[in-house]
Design a protein around this motif. Structure first.
Motif, PDB file in Angstrom:
ATOM      1  N   ALA A  40       0.793   3.977  -3.045  1.00  0.00           N
ATOM      2  CA  ALA A  40       0.496   5.387  -2.807  1.00  0.00           C
ATOM      3  C   ALA A  40       1.567   6.295  -3.399  1.00  0.00           C
ATOM      4  O   ALA A  40       1.285   7.406  -3.864  1.00  0.00           O
ATOM      5  CB  ALA A  40       0.356   5.643  -1.309  1.00  0.00           C
TER       6      ALA A  40
ATOM      7  N   GLN B  27      -3.230   0.370   5.982  1.00  0.00           N
ATOM      8  CA  GLN B  27      -1.922   0.334   6.611  1.00  0.00           C
ATOM      9  C   GLN B  27      -2.021   0.143   8.127  1.00  0.00           C
ATOM     10  O   GLN B  27      -1.230  -0.589   8.720  1.00  0.00           O
ATOM     11  CB  GLN B  27      -1.148   1.613   6.283  1.00  0.00           C
ATOM     12  CG  GLN B  27      -0.664   1.670   4.837  1.00  0.00           C
ATOM     13  CD  GLN B  27      -0.045   3.004   4.483  1.00  0.00           C
ATOM     14  OE1 GLN B  27      -0.510   4.055   4.939  1.00  0.00           O
ATOM     15  NE2 GLN B  27       0.992   2.978   3.677  1.00  0.00           N
TER      16      GLN B  27
ATOM     17  N   HIS C 158       4.016  11.280   6.534  1.00  0.00           N
ATOM     18  CA  HIS C 158       3.011  10.584   5.734  1.00  0.00           C
ATOM     19  C   HIS C 158       1.830  10.177   6.610  1.00  0.00           C
ATOM     20  O   HIS C 158       1.985   9.908   7.808  1.00  0.00           O
ATOM     21  CB  HIS C 158       3.612   9.353   5.061  1.00  0.00           C
ATOM     22  CG  HIS C 158       4.728   9.684   4.113  1.00  0.00           C
ATOM     23  ND1 HIS C 158       4.537  10.373   2.936  1.00  0.00           N
ATOM     24  CD2 HIS C 158       6.059   9.431   4.176  1.00  0.00           C
ATOM     25  CE1 HIS C 158       5.690  10.515   2.308  1.00  0.00           C
ATOM     26  NE2 HIS C 158       6.635   9.970   3.050  1.00  0.00           N
TER      27      HIS C 158
ATOM     28  N   THR D  20       0.825  -1.204   0.000  1.00  0.00           N
ATOM     29  CA  THR D  20       0.000   0.000   0.000  1.00  0.00           C
ATOM     30  C   THR D  20       0.862   1.258   0.000  1.00  0.00           C
ATOM     31  O   THR D  20       0.505   2.273  -0.596  1.00  0.00           O
ATOM     32  CB  THR D  20      -0.927   0.009   1.214  1.00  0.00           C
ATOM     33  OG1 THR D  20      -0.149  -0.175   2.412  1.00  0.00           O
ATOM     34  CG2 THR D  20      -1.954  -1.102   1.127  1.00  0.00           C
ATOM     35  N   ARG D  21       2.020   1.197   0.672  1.00  0.00           N
ATOM     36  CA  ARG D  21       2.920   2.359   0.686  1.00  0.00           C
ATOM     37  C   ARG D  21       3.502   2.627  -0.702  1.00  0.00           C
ATOM     38  O   ARG D  21       3.552   3.777  -1.155  1.00  0.00           O
ATOM     39  CB  ARG D  21       4.048   2.123   1.695  1.00  0.00           C
ATOM     40  CG  ARG D  21       4.974   3.315   1.884  1.00  0.00           C
ATOM     41  CD  ARG D  21       5.909   3.058   3.048  1.00  0.00           C
ATOM     42  NE  ARG D  21       6.738   1.882   2.834  1.00  0.00           N
ATOM     43  CZ  ARG D  21       7.943   1.923   2.252  1.00  0.00           C
ATOM     44  NH1 ARG D  21       8.439   3.088   1.841  1.00  0.00           N
ATOM     45  NH2 ARG D  21       8.647   0.832   2.102  1.00  0.00           N
TER      46      ARG D  21
ATOM     47  N   SER E 132      -3.131   5.003   5.854  1.00  0.00           N
ATOM     48  CA  SER E 132      -4.493   4.665   5.447  1.00  0.00           C
ATOM     49  C   SER E 132      -5.049   3.610   6.402  1.00  0.00           C
ATOM     50  O   SER E 132      -4.330   3.039   7.230  1.00  0.00           O
ATOM     51  CB  SER E 132      -4.508   4.136   4.014  1.00  0.00           C
ATOM     52  OG  SER E 132      -3.767   2.927   3.920  1.00  0.00           O
ATOM     53  N   ASN E 133      -6.347   3.338   6.273  1.00  0.00           N
ATOM     54  CA  ASN E 133      -6.961   2.308   7.119  1.00  0.00           C
ATOM     55  C   ASN E 133      -6.332   0.939   6.868  1.00  0.00           C
ATOM     56  O   ASN E 133      -6.166   0.141   7.798  1.00  0.00           O
ATOM     57  CB  ASN E 133      -8.464   2.255   6.850  1.00  0.00           C
ATOM     58  CG  ASN E 133      -9.175   3.511   7.332  1.00  0.00           C
ATOM     59  OD1 ASN E 133      -8.731   4.168   8.272  1.00  0.00           O
ATOM     60  ND2 ASN E 133     -10.284   3.851   6.684  1.00  0.00           N
TER      61      ASN E 133
END
Length: 216
Positions: free
Chosen positions: A35, A182, A176, A31-32, A179-180
């Motif tokens: 993004a 993460q 940073h 996810t990182r 997110s949910n």
């Protein structure tokens, strides 16, 4: 690798804990990176050759850990190597393996050229290389002491957790926002760690009770 090479058995709690830690780290990093790079961009996919190298590296790392665990167990025919012997043999093999590889890739020539150059930039680069090697050697001492005194699984758990905390602190340091997904992956990692710790404590208590019964 521990099951195939060492013939070890793991409890369901240990399997679930390892799966949570692995999945949480994969999801967090995925996810990182998504993004940062954006999902769905043309040419954004990973190289199949790079993924193959990564899987090979992970497989060899698991096999190495299992072999180290097997060497620690004495069969009466040989003395188990000490932590410093582990370190010496591993680095000796790495030297003879990487020397021709570095010569073939040209990195040996580049490194030799750097050390023969004069000037402030080359001297600064050499100082950083010396510092890097000194810190790497000191870190290896603690790694092999952990493997020798505890287990390769314990060393892997420590290093994996350290890497995850490094990523976590780095992301927070640069401001940073998580997110949910993460945050969910962070919860998975810590849940897996607690499950593995509880499983190890339970196994240690069971082994101690069995020894007491034998003495009785």
């Amino acid at each position: 690798a521990g099951v195939l090479i060492e013939r070890r058995s793991y409890t369901t709690r240990e399997w679930v804990g390892a799966a949570l830690i692995t999945s949480g780290i994969i999801i967090f990093n995925w996810t990182r990176m998504s993004a940062q790079n954006g999902v769905g961009k043309e040419g954004d996919g990973d190289s199949p050759f790079g993924l193959l190298l990564l899987l090979t590296s992970l497989a060899m790392d698991g096999a190495l850990s299992a072999c180290q665990g097997g060497l620690k167990r004495s069969t009466g025919q040989y003395r188990p190597p000490t932590a410093m012997e582990f370190m010496m043999y591993t680095n000796t093999y790495s030297f003879f393996f990487l020397l021709p590889a570095s010569a073939w890739s040209g990195q040996l020539h580049n490194g030799t050229t750097l050390f023969l150059q004069s000037g402030a930039d080359a001297a600064a680069a050499r100082r950083w290389i010396y510092l890097l090697n000194a810190t790497a050697a000191a870190g290896q001492v603690f790694i092999f002491l952990t493997i020798h005194c505890f287990s390769s699984l314990m060393c892997t758990t420590i290093t994996t957790t350290r890497k995850f905390f490094s990523i976590l602190l780095s992301v927070r340091h640069f401001g940073h926002v998580f997110s949910n997904m993460q945050w969910s992956s962070i919860a998975m990692v810590f849940s897996g760690l607690y499950m593995e710790i509880a499983a190890k404590l339970n196994r240690g208590g069971t082994a101690a009770q069995a020894q007491e019964k034998k003495k009785a």
